[in-house]
Motif scaffolding. Sequence first.
Motif, short mmCIF file in Angstrom:
data_model
loop_
_atom_site.label_atom_id
_atom_site.label_comp_id
_atom_site.label_asym_id
_atom_site.label_seq_id
_atom_site.Cartn_x
_atom_site.Cartn_y
_atom_site.Cartn_z
N GLU A 75 -5.20 -3.27 2.91
CA GLU A 75 -4.06 -3.89 2.42
C GLU A 75 -2.84 -4.32 3.62
O GLU A 75 -1.96 -3.96 3.76
CB GLU A 75 -3.10 -2.79 1.68
N THR A 82 -7.91 -4.90 -0.68
CA THR A 82 -6.83 -5.67 -1.10
C THR A 82 -6.79 -5.43 -2.55
O THR A 82 -7.40 -5.40 -3.23
CB THR A 82 -6.53 -7.00 -0.58
N GLN A 117 -1.74 -0.90 6.10
CA GLN A 117 -0.54 -1.34 5.39
C GLN A 117 0.53 -0.81 6.08
O GLN A 117 1.60 -1.52 6.06
CB GLN A 117 -0.68 -0.79 3.97
#
Length: 221
Positions: free
Chosen positions: A164, A196, A90
Amino acid sequence: MLEFDQVHKTYATPQGPIRVLKDVTLRLAPGQSLALMGESGSGKSTLLHLAAGLDLPDQGTITLAGEGLAALAEPARAKLRREQLGLVFQQFHLVPSLTVIDNLRLQARLARRDDTAWTAHLLERLGLHGLEKRYPEQLSGGQQQRLAIGRALAPRPALLLADEPTGNLDETTASHVLELLLSLVHETQCALLVVTHSPQVAAPLDRCLRLSHGSLLDATP
């Protein structure tokens, strides 16, 4: 490509042991994509760390690209990660002092698989052609994440782990980045495991599993 067989993982805490994963079994074949969903604290990050060989299970076996991870010493696991794994986070984790082209080639160079033609192809596919000499801070968030994806795929890994991967992007940019990610994964025929919270991210993948209280549930419609 990736196999978990009756994997258990427990962590010791001052309040006593906490069972994070319970009897987890999964199979991910080359070219397949799998979404892993679950609430915070459900064990998703632990499963991802185990898949990468960054941690080892208390019980059960994990096999990556035909290698049993528990049987390997840490230097051998690090070599396996370097040669067989791509990682996308992420947070982009780009090297700020390196240009776009040097960030893109970094993982491939570490794996000794630096391929000039493949790098040029990735630059075009990522929409970064002409930006080779820029630095990460000079890129938009979407461009930075595309670069991070390209860096992970530059060595042509057997398995891509993504944590993510669109979590820091707006909805439109996230959709474009996800489409590109899946297209490149299909092109390279690597296996893909995505952690996710987003049903939109999970929907186009081949399968979806949900972690609940450390156990895996099939969430594929």
